[in-house]
Design a protein around this motif. Structure first.
Motif, PDB file in Angstrom:
ATOM      1  N   ASP A   1       0.761  -1.164  -0.149  1.00 43.19           N
ATOM      2  CA  ASP A   1      -0.114  -0.067   0.080  1.00 43.19           C
ATOM      3  C   ASP A   1       0.799   1.376   0.015  1.00 43.19           C
ATOM      4  N   TYR A   2       1.826   1.309   0.845  1.00 44.89           N
ATOM      5  CA  TYR A   2       2.993   2.457   0.431  1.00 44.89           C
ATOM      6  C   TYR A   2       3.092   2.748  -0.834  1.00 44.89           C
ATOM      7  N   GLU A   3       3.616   1.632  -1.663  1.00 43.14           N
ATOM      8  CA  GLU A   3       4.047   1.856  -3.161  1.00 43.14           C
ATOM      9  C   GLU A   3       2.599   2.500  -3.861  1.00 43.14           C
ATOM     10  N   ALA A   4       1.316   1.863  -3.467  1.00 43.31           N
ATOM     11  CA  ALA A   4       0.227   1.828  -4.111  1.00 43.31           C
ATOM     12  C   ALA A   4       0.001   3.775  -4.087  1.00 43.31           C
ATOM     13  N   GLN A   5       0.072   4.207  -2.802  1.00 42.23           N
ATOM     14  CA  GLN A   5      -0.136   5.704  -2.624  1.00 42.23           C
ATOM     15  C   GLN A   5       0.846   6.274  -3.537  1.00 42.23           C
ATOM     16  N   ARG A   6       2.382   5.728  -3.360  1.00 44.11           N
ATOM     17  CA  ARG A   6       3.399   6.675  -4.051  1.00 44.11           C
ATOM     18  C   ARG A   6       3.221   6.574  -5.365  1.00 44.11           C
ATOM     19  N   HIS A   7       2.759   5.286  -6.050  1.00 45.25           N
ATOM     20  CA  HIS A   7       2.342   5.418  -7.466  1.00 45.25           C
ATOM     21  C   HIS A   7       1.034   6.369  -8.008  1.00 45.25           C
TER      22      HIS A   7
END
Length: 533
Positions: free
Chosen positions: A44-50
């Motif tokens: 989810d961290y990468e989802a928000q960053r993406h």
């Protein structure tokens, strides 16, 4: 005669509370987040960053569209437009803060540095400071100071009839007001320590506090008869995260019944339709101006009805009965959608019927909790993180002298339900810290002040002990043929508790006495800190 020292200014307590809240969030943020160093999809961290990467580099028309520039299979944007706009703003800011590959299209996937992790964590804390902290503080002011101010007003009327107050009475009134502000701050501190939200936003990494804070603002403003602003906040909350629609039925009923009761027909038939059209039109304007197909694509992404009835294992009805009837794999999506719709409406109906028939702010709060919990237990496409929605309303009950302990029980159980998720991210230390700090704070502040029998206290303690011991099931493979049976048993224990919470709070809503309603018509008459000095 030595003059007594005056108590410290109440606002020092606010400053200390803010500093403590920030410090705790910073400490929790040092733990691993969702998908840290776990290619190819990360978490989810990468989802928000993406999402920040996509929205800050591509035109609005492509945000929700699958293309060579935007692979929807790699954390495609599936939250409403307000989240997309927030991601756009954050992406532009982070592009300035970090001139490397942090927000660069294509090449930034899985981008992780100590600096970028720090600024991402800091952005969640800033969101809390701007929205969560003030929204919860406003709620404590409703429930503590409103009735006190009314009492003081009546005392003023009586005093004017008798003559001017003497100095002793003025000092007594001043000290009473100071103590009430202290109580507000104590309750506020407990609310800010709610472990589920801390774990998901500041450990796992998401921005749930933004949408939930907007809903709390909407609740507060509705209780203050600020109907139009309340409706705007409600729309903003739902347009930030679609799961906040769990609250929609109680809000609609409360708006309707109160506006009719108070004969605010102009607000109901003119202001509300105008606000609704404006909020929807402005939010979806880029897609309304493009084409019907692009708008349809946005709706399909926000409401993915072609997915399964639930994703991972969690403590809701459909998952827990899967060993007997597996709705996720043995039935068509159309059948599961129908069953989940009927079950959700069935279990939402009693609380909302009671609210529609009798009204009142207290029943409104009950209906928000019972309805959102019914949605979590029975609705379609539920995630384990959706427990934040009923847990936020349960947090508002923590200030009620009769319901505080049951609110505490549900808040703890909600945090317990997130353990399998947090454990997969190797953040057990953060989990123990968040739950332990909240439980300790509650014990120090409220445990000896609540009004329940010793037997009830013991039963709740035994229940909590059983759940704590059940955490071990997550680590044990009971049988090779069913490797996840331990986790399913754990969620079954949690789900049973959620079912009991639903039954208990539904019962309390239907059995509210007329005296309690009278005392709570403007606010909750909460004084279980009376003994606190």
């Amino acid at each position: 005669m030595i003059e007594k020292l005056k108590p410290p200014k109440w606002y020092l307590g606010v400053i200390i509370s803010i500093l403590v809240g920030i410090t705790l969030r910073i400490c929790l943020g040092t733990n691993p987040y969702s998908g840290e160093s776990s290619p190819p999809l990360y978490g989810d961290y990468e989802a928000q960053r993406h999402w920040m990467e996509i929205t800050s580099n591509l035109p609005v028309s492509e945000w929700y569209q699958n293309s060579t520039s935007n692979d929807l299979l790699y954390w495609g944007l599936d939250y409403p437009p307000l989240t997309a706009y927030h991601s756009f703003i954050m992406g532009k800011i982070f592009s300035i803060v970090d001139d490397g590959d942090f927000m660069r299209l294509y090449t930034s996937r899985g981008y992780e540095t100590e600096f970028t992790k720090m600024v991402m964590r800091a952005s969640v804390i800033v969101s809390d400071l701007l929205l969560l902290f003030p929204s919860l503080y406003l709620v404590t002011k409703i429930d503590f100071t409103h009735s006190t101010e009314n009492d003081n007003f009546q005392e003023d009327v009586n005093q004017k009839k008798k003559g001017k107050k003497n100095e002793k009475e003025k000092e007594k009134e001043k000290n009473k007001l100071h103590k009430n502000k202290q109580k507000n701050i104590l309750i506020w501190n407990l609310m800010l320590l709610q472990p589920s939200l801390l774990l998901i936003d500041h450990v796992h990494f998401q921005y749930n506090s933004i949408g939930l804070s907007l809903i709390i603002f909407a609740y507060y403003l509705a209780c203050q008869d600020k109907w139009s602003i309340s409706l705007v906040c409600f729309y903003l909350g739902c347009f930030y995260k679609q799961m906040n629609l769990y609250y929609a039925i109680p809000f609609a009923i409360y708006y309707l019944t109160q506006l009719i009761k108070k004969k605010k027909y102009r607000v109901l038939f003119l202001s509300f339709p105008f606000i609704s059209i404006c909020c929807i039109s402005i939010t979806f304007l880029p897609w309304l101006l493009t084409s019907a197909d692009s708008l349809k694509q946005v709706i399909n992404r926000i409401f993915p009805f072609e997915r399964l009835i639930y994703e991972d294992k969690l403590a809701n009805f459909w998952c827990l009965i899967s060993p007997i009837i597996d709705f996720r794999n043995d039935f068509s999506i159309q059948i599961t959608k129908l069953f989940s719709l009927l079950a959700t409406l069935l279990f939402s109906a009693p609380s909302n019927y009671n609210l529609a028939r009798h009204g009142g702010q207290l029943r409104f709060k009950f209906a928000l909790l019972n309805t959102s919990l019914a949605f979590f237990l029975f609705s379609f496409q539920v995630h384990e993180k959706s427990i934040l929605i009923p847990a936020m309303i349960a947090t508002l009950f923590i200030q009620d002298k009769e319901l505080s302990i049951y609110s505490f029980w549900f808040i703890l159980t909600s945090a317990f339900s997130l353990f399998p998720l947090i454990q997969r991210e190797h953040s057990e230390l953060a989990y123990i810290s968040a739950v332990g700090i909240f439980a300790t704070a509650y014990w120090l502040i409220a445990w000896n002040q609540i009004k329940i029998t010793n037997l009830t206290k013991k039963l709740l303690l035994v229940n909590s002990l059983i759940i704590i011991l059940a955490h071990g099931l997550i680590y044990i493979q009971i049988t090779p043929n069913y490797p996840d049976i331990g986790e399913l048993i754990f969620h079954s224990i949690i789900g049973l508790n959620f079912g009991l919470v639903y039954i208990f709070f539904s019962y309390k809503q239907f059995t509210i006495s007329s005296n309690l309603i009278k005392n709570n018509e403007g606010s909750e008459n909460t004084d279980y800190f009376k003994k606190l000095k």
